[in-house]
Design a protein around this motif. Structure first.
Motif, PDB file in Angstrom:
ATOM      1  N   PHE A  83       0.829  -1.202   0.000  1.00  0.00           N
ATOM      2  CA  PHE A  83       0.000   0.000   0.000  1.00  0.00           C
ATOM      3  C   PHE A  83       0.867   1.257   0.000  1.00  0.00           C
ATOM      4  CE2 PHE A  83      -2.063   3.456   2.269  1.00  0.00           C
ATOM      5  CZ  PHE A  83      -3.223   3.607   1.513  1.00  0.00           C
ATOM      6  N   VAL A  84       1.890   1.270   0.831  1.00  0.00           N
ATOM      7  CA  VAL A  84       2.783   2.430   0.916  1.00  0.00           C
ATOM      8  C   VAL A  84       3.467   2.673  -0.422  1.00  0.00           C
ATOM      9  CG1 VAL A  84       4.912   3.291   1.982  1.00  0.00           C
ATOM     10  CG2 VAL A  84       3.118   2.299   3.405  1.00  0.00           C
ATOM     11  N   GLN A  85       3.951   1.605  -1.060  1.00  0.00           N
ATOM     12  CA  GLN A  85       4.620   1.758  -2.347  1.00  0.00           C
ATOM     13  C   GLN A  85       3.647   2.249  -3.422  1.00  0.00           C
ATOM     14  OE1 GLN A  85       7.977   1.525  -2.848  1.00  0.00           O
ATOM     15  NE2 GLN A  85       7.434   2.476  -4.772  1.00  0.00           N
ATOM     16  N   MET A  86       2.447   1.696  -3.452  1.00  0.00           N
ATOM     17  CA  MET A  86       1.446   2.134  -4.431  1.00  0.00           C
ATOM     18  C   MET A  86       1.090   3.609  -4.215  1.00  0.00           C
ATOM     19  SD  MET A  86       0.729  -0.405  -6.440  1.00  0.00           S
ATOM     20  CE  MET A  86      -0.900  -0.738  -6.985  1.00  0.00           C
ATOM     21  N   GLU A  87       0.994   4.024  -2.981  1.00  0.00           N
ATOM     22  CA  GLU A  87       0.706   5.424  -2.660  1.00  0.00           C
ATOM     23  C   GLU A  87       1.834   6.329  -3.149  1.00  0.00           C
ATOM     24  OE1 GLU A  87      -1.505   8.622  -1.088  1.00  0.00           O
ATOM     25  OE2 GLU A  87      -2.069   6.541  -1.457  1.00  0.00           O
ATOM     26  N   ARG A  88       3.064   5.903  -2.964  1.00  0.00           N
ATOM     27  CA  ARG A  88       4.206   6.683  -3.460  1.00  0.00           C
ATOM     28  C   ARG A  88       4.157   6.812  -4.976  1.00  0.00           C
ATOM     29  NH1 ARG A  88       8.684   3.584   0.135  1.00  0.00           N
ATOM     30  NH2 ARG A  88       8.271   4.652   2.089  1.00  0.00           N
ATOM     31  N   TRP A  89       3.873   5.705  -5.653  1.00  0.00           N
ATOM     32  CA  TRP A  89       3.797   5.732  -7.115  1.00  0.00           C
ATOM     33  C   TRP A  89       2.660   6.643  -7.583  1.00  0.00           C
ATOM     34  CZ3 TRP A  89       4.278  -0.241  -8.047  1.00  0.00           C
ATOM     35  CH2 TRP A  89       5.607  -0.613  -7.867  1.00  0.00           C
ATOM     36  N   GLN A  90       1.529   6.581  -6.878  1.00  0.00           N
ATOM     37  CA  GLN A  90       0.394   7.436  -7.231  1.00  0.00           C
ATOM     38  C   GLN A  90       0.780   8.909  -7.089  1.00  0.00           C
ATOM     39  OE1 GLN A  90      -2.581   6.728  -8.523  1.00  0.00           O
ATOM     40  NE2 GLN A  90      -3.163   8.855  -8.514  1.00  0.00           N
ATOM     41  N   GLN A  91       1.393   9.268  -5.983  1.00  0.00           N
ATOM     42  CA  GLN A  91       1.797  10.653  -5.745  1.00  0.00           C
ATOM     43  C   GLN A  91       2.853  11.109  -6.744  1.00  0.00           C
ATOM     44  OE1 GLN A  91       2.928  10.792  -1.621  1.00  0.00           O
ATOM     45  NE2 GLN A  91       0.811  10.642  -0.921  1.00  0.00           N
ATOM     46  N   ALA A  92       3.682  10.200  -7.211  1.00  0.00           N
ATOM     47  CA  ALA A  92       4.742  10.532  -8.176  1.00  0.00           C
ATOM     48  C   ALA A  92       4.222  10.573  -9.614  1.00  0.00           C
ATOM     49  CB  ALA A  92       5.883   9.522  -8.068  1.00  0.00           C
ATOM     50  N   GLY A  93       2.961  10.205  -9.813  1.00  0.00           N
ATOM     51  CA  GLY A  93       2.380  10.254 -11.150  1.00  0.00           C
ATOM     52  C   GLY A  93       2.721   9.061 -12.031  1.00  0.00           C
ATOM     53  N   VAL A  94       3.200   7.978 -11.427  1.00  0.00           N
ATOM     54  CA  VAL A  94       3.594   6.793 -12.207  1.00  0.00           C
ATOM     55  C   VAL A  94       2.411   6.228 -12.976  1.00  0.00           C
ATOM     56  CG1 VAL A  94       4.404   4.399 -12.016  1.00  0.00           C
ATOM     57  CG2 VAL A  94       5.522   6.216 -10.709  1.00  0.00           C
ATOM     58  N   PHE A  95       1.253   6.102 -12.342  1.00  0.00           N
ATOM     59  CA  PHE A  95       0.105   5.489 -12.995  1.00  0.00           C
ATOM     60  C   PHE A  95      -0.451   6.365 -14.117  1.00  0.00           C
ATOM     61  CE2 PHE A  95       0.062   3.527  -8.714  1.00  0.00           C
ATOM     62  CZ  PHE A  95       0.376   2.246  -9.115  1.00  0.00           C
ATOM     63  N   ASP A  96      -0.438   7.680 -13.928  1.00  0.00           N
ATOM     64  CA  ASP A  96      -0.876   8.585 -14.990  1.00  0.00           C
ATOM     65  C   ASP A  96       0.033   8.471 -16.208  1.00  0.00           C
ATOM     66  OD1 ASP A  96      -3.022   9.584 -13.540  1.00  0.00           O
ATOM     67  OD2 ASP A  96      -1.843  11.233 -12.699  1.00  0.00           O
ATOM     68  N   ARG A  97       1.343   8.423 -15.980  1.00  0.00           N
ATOM     69  CA  ARG A  97       2.295   8.285 -17.096  1.00  0.00           C
ATOM     70  C   ARG A  97       2.142   6.934 -17.775  1.00  0.00           C
ATOM     71  NH1 ARG A  97       5.773  10.637 -13.281  1.00  0.00           N
ATOM     72  NH2 ARG A  97       6.874   8.674 -13.007  1.00  0.00           N
ATOM     73  N   LEU A  98       1.956   5.888 -16.984  1.00  0.00           N
ATOM     74  CA  LEU A  98       1.784   4.548 -17.540  1.00  0.00           C
ATOM     75  C   LEU A  98       0.536   4.486 -18.421  1.00  0.00           C
ATOM     76  CD1 LEU A  98       2.746   1.624 -17.657  1.00  0.00           C
ATOM     77  CD2 LEU A  98       1.439   1.195 -15.568  1.00  0.00           C
ATOM     78  N   LEU A  99      -0.552   5.070 -17.960  1.00  0.00           N
ATOM     79  CA  LEU A  99      -1.789   5.078 -18.748  1.00  0.00           C
ATOM     80  C   LEU A  99      -1.592   5.846 -20.053  1.00  0.00           C
ATOM     81  CD1 LEU A  99      -4.757   4.407 -19.107  1.00  0.00           C
ATOM     82  CD2 LEU A  99      -5.297   6.480 -17.809  1.00  0.00           C
ATOM     83  N   ARG A 100      -0.940   7.009 -19.994  1.00  0.00           N
ATOM     84  CA  ARG A 100      -0.692   7.785 -21.217  1.00  0.00           C
ATOM     85  C   ARG A 100       0.151   7.001 -22.212  1.00  0.00           C
ATOM     86  NH1 ARG A 100       0.703  12.332 -17.759  1.00  0.00           N
ATOM     87  NH2 ARG A 100      -1.247  13.341 -17.233  1.00  0.00           N
ATOM     88  N   ILE A 101       1.196   6.337 -21.726  1.00  0.00           N
ATOM     89  CA  ILE A 101       2.057   5.537 -22.608  1.00  0.00           C
ATOM     90  C   ILE A 101       1.257   4.401 -23.230  1.00  0.00           C
ATOM     91  CG2 ILE A 101       4.002   3.922 -22.629  1.00  0.00           C
ATOM     92  CD1 ILE A 101       5.282   5.768 -20.453  1.00  0.00           C
ATOM     93  N   LEU A 102       0.489   3.709 -22.420  1.00  0.00           N
ATOM     94  CA  LEU A 102      -0.315   2.586 -22.913  1.00  0.00           C
ATOM     95  C   LEU A 102      -1.308   3.046 -23.974  1.00  0.00           C
ATOM     96  CD1 LEU A 102      -1.149  -0.391 -22.718  1.00  0.00           C
ATOM     97  CD2 LEU A 102      -2.691   0.266 -20.859  1.00  0.00           C
TER      98      LEU A 102
END
Length: 58
Positions: free
Chosen positions: A8-27
């Motif tokens: 959970f902590v790692q996923m929260e860090r990735w969310q705050q860092a914008g990892v999922f938004d960038r991943l979705l845009r790339i996909l």
């Protein structure tokens, strides 16, 4: 720290860092370039987007 909490902590860090938004845009970019997206079935939902103060009617 439990495995769930660590994940959970790692996923929260990735969310705050914008990892999922960038991943979705790339996909979406790659799928669109390959002709794998049917944009005729796309829908934009702005219900979670806050209006700017100068555009607010309230």
């Amino acid at each position: 720290m439990s495995l769930f909490h660590a994940a959970f902590v790692q996923m929260e860090r990735w969310q705050q860092a914008g990892v999922f938004d960038r991943l979705l845009r790339i996909l979406l970019t790659e799928l669109n370039a390959a002709g794998e997206l049917d944009w005729s079935r796309a829908c934009a939902d702005g219900s979670h987007i806050r209006a700017r103060a100068e555009q607010s009617s309230g």
